[in-house]
Design a protein around this motif. Sequence first.
Motif, short mmCIF file in Angstrom:
data_model
loop_
_atom_site.label_atom_id
_atom_site.label_comp_id
_atom_site.label_asym_id
_atom_site.label_seq_id
_atom_site.Cartn_x
_atom_site.Cartn_y
_atom_site.Cartn_z
N PHE A 42 0.90 -1.24 -0.04
CA PHE A 42 0.10 0.04 0.11
C PHE A 42 0.96 1.21 -0.04
O PHE A 42 1.09 2.08 1.11
CB PHE A 42 -0.92 0.05 1.12
CG PHE A 42 -1.98 -1.21 1.28
CD1 PHE A 42 -3.10 -0.91 0.67
CD2 PHE A 42 -1.70 -2.29 1.81
CE1 PHE A 42 -4.19 -1.90 0.51
CE2 PHE A 42 -2.36 -3.45 1.89
CZ PHE A 42 -3.80 -3.30 1.20
N PRO A 43 1.31 1.66 -1.24
CA PRO A 43 2.37 2.66 -1.15
C PRO A 43 1.91 4.09 -0.57
O PRO A 43 2.72 4.51 -0.19
CB PRO A 43 2.86 2.73 -2.83
CG PRO A 43 1.67 2.01 -3.38
CD PRO A 43 1.30 1.16 -2.30
N GLU A 44 0.79 4.31 -0.83
CA GLU A 44 0.31 5.60 -0.52
C GLU A 44 0.28 5.63 1.22
O GLU A 44 0.42 6.81 1.83
CB GLU A 44 -1.01 5.84 -0.88
CG GLU A 44 -1.23 5.99 -2.37
CD GLU A 44 -2.66 6.55 -2.85
OE1 GLU A 44 -3.49 7.24 -1.90
OE2 GLU A 44 -3.01 6.57 -3.97
N ARG A 45 0.12 4.60 1.71
CA ARG A 45 0.36 4.39 3.35
C ARG A 45 1.86 4.04 3.90
O ARG A 45 2.00 4.07 4.95
CB ARG A 45 -0.75 3.41 3.75
CG ARG A 45 -2.26 3.69 3.49
CD ARG A 45 -2.73 5.11 4.08
NE ARG A 45 -2.38 5.28 5.45
CZ ARG A 45 -3.52 4.82 6.35
NH1 ARG A 45 -4.65 4.22 6.02
NH2 ARG A 45 -3.22 5.00 7.62
N GLY A 46 2.42 3.89 2.80
CA GLY A 46 3.85 3.18 3.21
C GLY A 46 3.83 1.89 3.83
O GLY A 46 4.97 1.74 4.41
N LEU A 47 3.17 0.95 3.45
CA LEU A 47 2.86 -0.22 3.98
C LEU A 47 3.67 -1.35 3.00
O LEU A 47 3.14 -1.29 1.84
CB LEU A 47 1.71 -0.53 4.30
CG LEU A 47 0.61 0.39 5.47
CD1 LEU A 47 -0.53 -0.07 5.53
CD2 LEU A 47 1.54 0.19 6.70
N SER A 73 -14.21 -11.89 4.74
CA SER A 73 -14.36 -12.18 6.21
C SER A 73 -14.04 -11.01 6.85
O SER A 73 -13.24 -9.96 6.76
CB SER A 73 -13.13 -13.30 6.26
OG SER A 73 -11.75 -12.49 6.49
N ALA A 74 -14.27 -10.79 8.31
CA ALA A 74 -13.83 -10.10 9.17
C ALA A 74 -12.26 -10.02 9.37
O ALA A 74 -11.68 -11.10 9.09
CB ALA A 74 -14.34 -10.31 10.86
N TYR A 75 -11.48 -8.73 9.48
CA TYR A 75 -10.32 -8.32 9.47
C TYR A 75 -9.78 -8.46 8.09
O TYR A 75 -8.46 -8.31 8.04
CB TYR A 75 -9.69 -9.30 10.61
CG TYR A 75 -10.34 -9.03 11.82
CD1 TYR A 75 -10.02 -7.95 12.60
CD2 TYR A 75 -11.09 -10.07 12.48
CE1 TYR A 75 -10.60 -7.69 13.89
CE2 TYR A 75 -11.59 -10.12 13.63
CZ TYR A 75 -11.49 -8.64 14.56
OH TYR A 75 -12.06 -8.57 15.79
N SER A 76 -10.27 -8.98 7.05
CA SER A 76 -9.75 -8.86 5.77
C SER A 76 -9.43 -7.47 5.55
O SER A 76 -9.87 -6.32 6.11
CB SER A 76 -10.74 -9.23 4.81
OG SER A 76 -10.65 -10.95 4.68
N ILE A 77 -8.45 -7.08 4.67
CA ILE A 77 -7.96 -5.90 3.82
C ILE A 77 -8.76 -5.64 2.76
O ILE A 77 -8.40 -6.16 1.74
CB ILE A 77 -6.50 -5.68 4.24
CG1 ILE A 77 -5.68 -6.33 5.32
CG2 ILE A 77 -6.09 -4.25 3.76
CD1 ILE A 77 -4.23 -6.18 5.20
N ARG A 78 -9.25 -4.44 2.49
CA ARG A 78 -10.07 -3.83 1.21
C ARG A 78 -8.83 -3.42 0.29
O ARG A 78 -8.02 -2.64 0.96
CB ARG A 78 -10.78 -2.71 1.43
CG ARG A 78 -11.58 -2.55 0.28
CD ARG A 78 -12.77 -1.76 0.84
NE ARG A 78 -13.82 -1.38 -0.44
CZ ARG A 78 -15.00 -2.19 -0.77
NH1 ARG A 78 -15.19 -3.27 0.18
NH2 ARG A 78 -15.80 -1.80 -1.53
N PRO A 79 -8.60 -3.87 -0.77
CA PRO A 79 -7.50 -3.52 -1.88
C PRO A 79 -7.57 -2.07 -2.37
O PRO A 79 -7.89 -2.01 -3.74
CB PRO A 79 -7.72 -4.49 -2.80
CG PRO A 79 -8.93 -5.09 -2.72
CD PRO A 79 -9.70 -4.85 -1.58
N THR A 80 -7.93 -1.22 -1.56
CA THR A 80 -7.86 0.28 -1.93
C THR A 80 -6.69 0.91 -1.34
O THR A 80 -6.25 0.61 -0.14
CB THR A 80 -9.21 0.84 -1.45
OG1 THR A 80 -9.33 0.97 0.11
CG2 THR A 80 -10.34 0.13 -2.22
N PRO A 81 -6.36 2.13 -1.67
CA PRO A 81 -5.27 2.83 -1.27
C PRO A 81 -5.19 2.98 0.37
O PRO A 81 -4.04 2.93 1.09
CB PRO A 81 -5.09 4.25 -2.13
CG PRO A 81 -5.86 3.83 -3.16
CD PRO A 81 -6.93 2.85 -2.93
#
Length: 340
Positions: A42-47, A267-275
Amino acid sequence: MSARWASGVWAGRTLGGVATAAEEIQVGERLVRVSSPDKPYFPERGLTKLDVVHYFLAVGDGILRALRDRPTMLERWPRGVFEGATIATRQTNRGDAFYQKRLPAGAPEWVRTAHITFPSGRTADEIAPSELAVVIWAANLGTLRFHPWPVSAADVERPDQLRIDLDPMPGVGFEQVVPVAREVNAFLAELGMTGYPKTTGGRGLHVYLSIEPRWSFGECRRAVLALGREMQRRLPELVTTTWWRDQRDRPVFIDYNQMARDHTVTSAYSIRPTPQALVSAPLEWAELDDARPEDFDVLSMPARFAERGDPHAGLDGDRHSLEPLLELADRDGLEAPPER
């Protein structure tokens, strides 16, 4: 596994920091290899990929509870989330990300599977996570979202969860979905049932209900349709159960088809593929009015989880009968849809 995540630091590593080689992480009894840990996810978050792995470790008890022993489709983003990234579909079969329904080649021998049948009649061995190491192994493959079936590996034909998907129409905000969720909760309480809400990571909400594994997918779908029709009667200005999108004239669609065979929700705790790297967040009913999807992301959720635990911890407790909802379906003259 306990989480040690505070002020953006995990075990001495700054989020977004550079790792120069593959790392091996001890997860329970397993040693899981994380390749290219410094790859931007997640480059916009530096992750980085490693940050995503550490996130799943931090919420480990919660995501394993959501996935344990359930056939689960992986949504893999091996190149991370970047501007213009797309996911492959049946129509295009091309993209930067893809869905993995079958056990990937080269999977460790300790990754368990469940044998499932698709509506077409074809079958597959789909992963059924039995320990947190499987989640971390999948994260190393680029998995951001996990899509578990509402069944257990012990009985893949009879759901043990009812999932109520409150799907907002384009342009409809989260704040218009909340009163529908409130009414769903009130109705379930009238029936002596306990629902568990969560954000989707987007503008929608899911409500989960633990049920006895006695009914088919078709009967479960019919039960959600009956609930949707009741919500339509109670909130006629907000709710629709009309299947055809261009015919919907209300803000929130109760998507009963998510209980069809091979239809899953994130599922709960999954990460949405958005910036923004938002996550699907389990909630307490008492916090629903003040919650917003943007409150929950890869950076904020670990601290919340460490402080408050998993609001869905009781989901696998008492199992409810579907008979009250099926009786309502009978009164409404709703037929059971075909399963295949």
